[in-house]
Design an enzyme around this catalytic site. Structure first.
Site, PDB file in Angstrom:
ATOM      1  N   HIS A  17       8.110   1.553 -11.457  1.00 46.22           N
ATOM      2  CA  HIS A  17       8.323   2.989 -11.675  1.00 46.22           C
ATOM      3  C   HIS A  17       9.139   3.155 -12.955  1.00 46.22           C
ATOM      4  O   HIS A  17      10.145   2.457 -13.150  1.00 46.22           O
ATOM      5  CB  HIS A  17       9.159   3.582 -10.541  1.00 46.22           C
ATOM      6  N   HIS A  44       4.106  -2.740  -8.902  1.00 46.98           N
ATOM      7  CA  HIS A  44       4.188  -1.613  -9.835  1.00 46.98           C
ATOM      8  C   HIS A  44       5.637  -1.380 -10.209  1.00 46.98           C
ATOM      9  O   HIS A  44       6.541  -1.578  -9.404  1.00 46.98           O
ATOM     10  CB  HIS A  44       3.576  -0.340  -9.244  1.00 46.98           C
ATOM     11  N   ASP A 102       2.700   9.107 -11.573  1.00 45.89           N
ATOM     12  CA  ASP A 102       2.847   9.057 -10.120  1.00 45.89           C
ATOM     13  C   ASP A 102       2.355  10.374  -9.522  1.00 45.89           C
ATOM     14  O   ASP A 102       2.619  11.454 -10.042  1.00 45.89           O
ATOM     15  CB  ASP A 102       4.323   8.818  -9.757  1.00 45.89           C
TER      16      ASP A 102
HETATM   17  P1  AMP Z   1       6.542   2.376  -3.774  1.00 46.73           P
HETATM   18  O1  AMP Z   1       7.361   2.988  -2.683  1.00 46.73           O
HETATM   19  O2  AMP Z   1       7.391   1.722  -4.819  1.00 46.73           O
HETATM   20  O3  AMP Z   1       5.443   1.482  -3.237  1.00 46.73           O
HETATM   21  O4  AMP Z   1       5.877   3.597  -4.522  1.00 46.73           O
HETATM   22  C1  AMP Z   1       4.507   3.864  -4.519  1.00 46.73           C
HETATM   23  C2  AMP Z   1       4.300   5.054  -5.400  1.00 46.73           C
HETATM   24  O5  AMP Z   1       2.925   5.220  -5.603  1.00 46.73           O
HETATM   25  C3  AMP Z   1       4.846   6.373  -4.821  1.00 46.73           C
HETATM   26  O6  AMP Z   1       5.790   6.930  -5.720  1.00 46.73           O
HETATM   27  C4  AMP Z   1       3.591   7.231  -4.680  1.00 46.73           C
HETATM   28  O7  AMP Z   1       3.828   8.586  -4.959  1.00 46.73           O
HETATM   29  C5  AMP Z   1       2.652   6.597  -5.688  1.00 46.73           C
HETATM   30  N1  AMP Z   1       1.226   6.763  -5.413  1.00 46.73           N
HETATM   31  C6  AMP Z   1       0.571   6.518  -4.256  1.00 46.73           C
HETATM   32  N2  AMP Z   1      -0.747   6.770  -4.383  1.00 46.73           N
HETATM   33  C7  AMP Z   1      -0.926   7.179  -5.661  1.00 46.73           C
HETATM   34  C8  AMP Z   1      -2.069   7.584  -6.430  1.00 46.73           C
HETATM   35  N3  AMP Z   1      -3.294   7.633  -5.892  1.00 46.73           N
HETATM   36  N4  AMP Z   1      -1.870   7.940  -7.722  1.00 46.73           N
HETATM   37  C9  AMP Z   1      -0.646   7.910  -8.280  1.00 46.73           C
HETATM   38  N5  AMP Z   1       0.467   7.526  -7.612  1.00 46.73           N
HETATM   39  C10 AMP Z   1       0.335   7.170  -6.330  1.00 46.73           C
END
Ligand code: AMP
Length: 115
Positions: free
Chosen positions: A104, A102, A33
């Site tokens: 986490h 996704h 992340d």
């Molecule tokens: P969510 O709130 O579950 O949709 O979490 C999305 C996650 O994606 C967040 O923890 C962000 O920090 C992560 N994220 C967004 N863009 C990227 C990226 N380009 N590379 C890696 N992680 C990302």
């Protein structure tokens, strides 16, 4: 395979934007992340564009099972020894920010930045 050209995670799958990749196969990709909550914070995603957990059905059971089996393996490989947290934010009320399914997977010694 279903792709959304405007989706940031589809762009990671396509190699159009960089990621710190942990592992990849034909169906799944895992990467760190960009804004980690924990010392180890990995996202595991299907390569296919599925907008959220809400959109999952019987056709996706094998993929979901593979993600769940991969999570502990990744934590072991990344040196997590004292437990980890898995989280799937779904939709607006679930505070999902990136509309591509996704999972986490977070671990490492506390305190964490979040979560
Ligand atoms: P969510 O709130 O579950 O949709 O979490 C999305 C996650 O994606 C967040 O923890 C962000 O920090 C992560 N994220 C967004 N863009 C990227 C990226 N380009 N590379 C890696 N992680 C990302």
């Amino acid at each position: 395979m279903n792709r959304d050209p405007n989706c940031v995670f589809c762009k990671i799958v396509a190699g159009q934007i960089p990621s710190k990749k942990v592992c990849e196969d034909d169906d799944l990709i895992a990467f760190h992340d960009i804004a980690p909550w924990a010392p180890v914070h990995v996202l595991v995603i299907p390569k296919e564009h599925i907008a959220s957990f809400y959109d999952v059905g019987d056709a996706h059971t094998a993929m979901l099972g593979r993600i769940m089996a991969l999570a502990p393996r990744l934590m072991r490989e990344l040196g997590v020894t004292n437990g980890f947290r898995t989280l799937v934010n779904t939709g607006v009320d679930g505070r999902q920010e990136v509309p591509h399914l996704h999972v986490h997977v977070m671990g490492g010694p506390r305190p964490w930045a979040k979560g």
